[in-house]
Design a protein around this motif. Structure first.
Motif, PDB file in Angstrom:
ATOM      1  N   LEU A  96       0.027   2.716  -3.472  1.00 34.09           N
ATOM      2  CA  LEU A  96      -1.229   3.455  -3.370  1.00 34.09           C
ATOM      3  C   LEU A  96      -1.132   4.741  -2.574  1.00 34.09           C
ATOM      4  O   LEU A  96      -1.461   5.815  -3.069  1.00 34.09           O
ATOM      5  N   TYR A  97      -0.666   4.623  -1.315  1.00 36.13           N
ATOM      6  CA  TYR A  97      -0.756   5.785  -0.423  1.00 36.13           C
ATOM      7  C   TYR A  97       0.336   5.683   0.633  1.00 36.13           C
ATOM      8  O   TYR A  97       0.564   4.617   1.206  1.00 36.13           O
ATOM      9  N   LYS A  98       1.013   6.805   0.880  1.00 36.45           N
ATOM     10  CA  LYS A  98       2.064   6.825   1.889  1.00 36.45           C
ATOM     11  C   LYS A  98       1.467   6.668   3.293  1.00 36.45           C
ATOM     12  O   LYS A  98       0.601   7.444   3.697  1.00 36.45           O
ATOM     13  N   LEU A  99       1.938   5.653   4.001  1.00 36.97           N
ATOM     14  CA  LEU A  99       1.410   5.345   5.322  1.00 36.97           C
ATOM     15  C   LEU A  99       2.379   5.769   6.415  1.00 36.97           C
ATOM     16  O   LEU A  99       3.585   5.894   6.192  1.00 36.97           O
ATOM     17  N   ASP A 100       1.848   5.955   7.585  1.00 36.79           N
ATOM     18  CA  ASP A 100       2.643   6.312   8.749  1.00 36.79           C
ATOM     19  C   ASP A 100       3.542   5.128   9.118  1.00 36.79           C
ATOM     20  O   ASP A 100       3.089   3.988   9.212  1.00 36.79           O
TER      21      ASP A 100
ATOM     22  N   ILE B  81       0.837  -1.202   0.000  1.00 32.29           N
ATOM     23  CA  ILE B  81       0.000   0.000   0.000  1.00 32.29           C
ATOM     24  C   ILE B  81       0.872   1.252   0.000  1.00 32.29           C
ATOM     25  O   ILE B  81       0.610   2.224  -0.723  1.00 32.29           O
ATOM     26  N   ASP B  82       1.934   1.226   0.822  1.00 30.86           N
ATOM     27  CA  ASP B  82       2.803   2.397   0.967  1.00 30.86           C
ATOM     28  C   ASP B  82       3.511   2.730  -0.347  1.00 30.86           C
ATOM     29  O   ASP B  82       3.665   3.909  -0.701  1.00 30.86           O
TER      30      ASP B  82
END
Length: 602
Positions: free
Chosen positions: A173-177, A169-170
């Motif tokens: 798709l989307y940068k995660l914490d 995902i990171d």
């Protein structure tokens, strides 16, 4: 597909049963997981010590809750008071919080207490189902081992799967914490894994037919484990035993007793041997039977060797918690060996209950590890101070002209007292140095000399030092045109490398480093045409530092970390901000660190 459905249905059923069977344990595990999440987020840094203490108490509560449940299941009369027992678990955890955790600082003593208490409670609930030989202890030990192994394996697989999803995902798709990874590890290993482990444990003492069938099913000895124990581990232990026995005979012939290296080795041998003795108690093949008959006899002389070695070290350096537990485990090993030799039943559950008893003794004053170690090291440090006339009317008299041996001993003993949180028990220690940071920074103000580590033994050459610049003092930059920072490192034969560049009067210069076969580090400055402007050796400074090593938190004035050099073209000053130096021998020197370069072109 049907098998997968049945597998998850079984897991779901086991987990539901666990919620009903171990509600107190689940509450404590959830509490631990929530508080670990708070620490991960870092929103309550001022309360970190309090949160950690609560986590420690909750860990003890989880072990207490598990032991209480097995106690209720073993004795029907006690099961009538299950509500009272479960309530007392919270009370005992609260008592542990207030009495056995330190309220104002971290200390190694707090961690040791947690480990010892947890181990004692684990040994207790391991023993309880087989109390008075109600069930075969070998079955109980095997089930716990299989359950723990399975739960940990599932936990690792689950965590790796979640981590893979996170990075997918990171990246896509989307940068995660980044803290999400830590939270996943927290949930998987602190909550899921222990809960799944508990869900695999049957009701050993139940009279219900389904519980009996489940117990019998999970008590079967896996063929893979039997091969591992009987034909791999036991032969390896046998060979290792032979090595230790030969070494023991060598000691008897030469009369030279080992000082430190044999203790951990024999301790590990004893622990693994007793564990295999318990785990293999159900096996009746020749390898296992031979091991069980010989191991107790072999263990006694080896442990005696370890105890003599420990006595020599304690006589020289006093008691510490690690030495206390090495000796205690040695005594425990001898007691277990004598029981296994003299007892007709040879029930391995006695080993577990003995382990619990010894663990409890080690935390009960005045014979506990902490009081004995603290008193031993306090006596040592005060003997040195009195011998050097540095202690009068409970006040320290600063002295810098005592022997290097005494400086070394005072440094190491006081560091130990600081790590363990014992400085506050020293009547003559100023209160402002109780905190670790204040203690290290103020060491010279306590004794009159900086921390000293340069202890040399006959035949030993290696020396190590770490020096740091006192940044509270100003740096004189007058007379220089530019200043910049470089990082240097070497081992032996490091090739020439660029570590910095600068420009003066529209001319570019390059700073390079190189080292020869002995590790001597040299800095070279070249101009635009690669002509050498100046070459500076660091050898004299590094040898001077290793001849007077300092502890990492000690601070040196800039003049002690400075190299000055100049010629007709350039004037240069090198001030090291920090430097690690190791001298494996007088001929070799390794280093790494950072420095400020002050340069003036003539």
């Amino acid at each position: 597909m049907n098998k997968i459905f049945m597998f998850f249905r079984k897991i779901s059923g086991n987990l539901k049963t666990t919620v009903v069977r171990f509600p107190v344990v689940l509450i404590f595990l959830a509490f631990i997981s929530v508080n670990v999440s708070i620490l991960i987020e870092g929103n309550f840094e001022s309360q970190e010590q309090l949160i950690t203490r609560m986590i420690f108490a909750a860990i003890i509560g989880a072990f207490l809750g598990t032991a209480a449940q097995f106690l209720s299941e073993r004795f029907e009369r006690i099961s009538k008071y299950q509500l009272i027992i479960q309530t007392s678990t919270f009370i005992l955890a609260a008592i542990y919080f207030f009495m056995l955790t330190t309220d104002d600082r971290y200390s190694q003593a707090m961690f040791i207490r947690l480990f010892v208490c947890s181990f004692a409670l684990f040994a207790a609930y391991l023993y309880l189902p087989s109390a008075k030989n109600e069930v075969i202890f070998g079955n109980v030990a095997l089930v716990h081992f299989k359950s723990a192994f399975t739960a940990i394996l599932y936990g690792i697989v689950l965590y790796l799967g979640l981590t893979a999803i996170y990075f997918a995902i990171d990246l896509l798709l989307y940068k995660l914490d980044r803290e999400i990874i830590q939270h996943m590890a927290n949930i998987v290993f602190i909550f899921f894994t222990p809960v799944y482990y508990l869900s695999l444990l049957p009701k050993f003492n139940s009279k219900d037919e389904s519980d009996i069938r489940k117990t019998e099913g999970v008590s079967l000895y896996p063929r893979v484990l039997e091969i591992l124990v009987s034909y791999i581990v036991i032969p390896l232990i046998t060979v290792f035993s032979a090595v230790l026995i030969i070494y023991f005979i060598k000691i008897l012939i030469t009369g030279i007793w080992p000082v430190g290296q044999v203790g951990p080795m024999v301790l590990g041998y004893s622990a693994v041997g007793l564990f295999i003795y318990i785990l293999g108690s159900k096996l009746d093949n020749k390898f296992n039977l031979l091991f069980r008959s010989i191991f107790p006899f072999v263990l006694i002389p080896l442990v005696i060797m370890q105890l003599v070695s420990s006595y020599i070290r304690i006589n020289a350096y006093g008691v510490t918690e690690s030495r206390y537990y090495v000796v205690l485990f040695g005594i425990f090993s001898i007691v277990c060996s004598l029981y296994l030799i003299l007892s007709k039943k040879k029930n391995p559950n006695t080993i577990v209950i003995l382990a619990a008893c010894f663990a409890v003794v080690s935390i009960i004053p005045p014979v506990d590890a902490f009081n004995i170690s603290r008193k031993s090291q306090t006596d040592r440090i005060e003997e040195i101070l009195i011998r050097n006339n540095m202690l009068s009317e409970n006040k320290i008299i600063q002295k810098s002209d005592i022997s290097n041996e005494d400086k070394y001993e005072l440094t190491n003993i006081t560091n130990y007292m600081s790590r363990m949180g014992y400085l506050r028990t020293l009547d003559w220690m100023p209160e402002k140095y109780y905190e670790e940071n204040e203690y290290y920074n103020g060491f010279k103000n306590i004794y009159g000399f900086s921390q000293y580590y340069d202890r040399q033994y006959p035949g030993e050459e290696p020396r190590y030092a770490y020096a740091m610049l006192d940044t509270n003092s100003p740096i004189d930059i007058s007379g220089f045109e530019t200043m910049f920072k470089i990082n240097i490192y070497n081992d032996t034969n490091t090739k020439e490398q660029t570590v910095g560049t600068y420009t003066i009067n529209n001319k570019d210069f390059v700073v390079k480093q190189k080292s020869d076969e002995s590790g001597e580090l040299t800095l070279i400055i070249t101009d635009e045409k690669n002509n050498e402007v100046i070459e500076i050796s660091t050898k004299d400074l590094f040898i001077r530092i290793t001849d007077k090593p300092y502890e990492p938190k000690s601070m040196l004035p800039s003049e002690d970390l400075t190299i000055n050099a100049e010629n007709d073209n350039i004037k240069i000053k090198i001030i090291f901000e920090n430097i690690n130096i190791e001298r494996p021998s007088n001929e070799k020197i390794w280093s790494n660190g950072s420095a400020f370069l002050l340069i003036n072109m003539k």
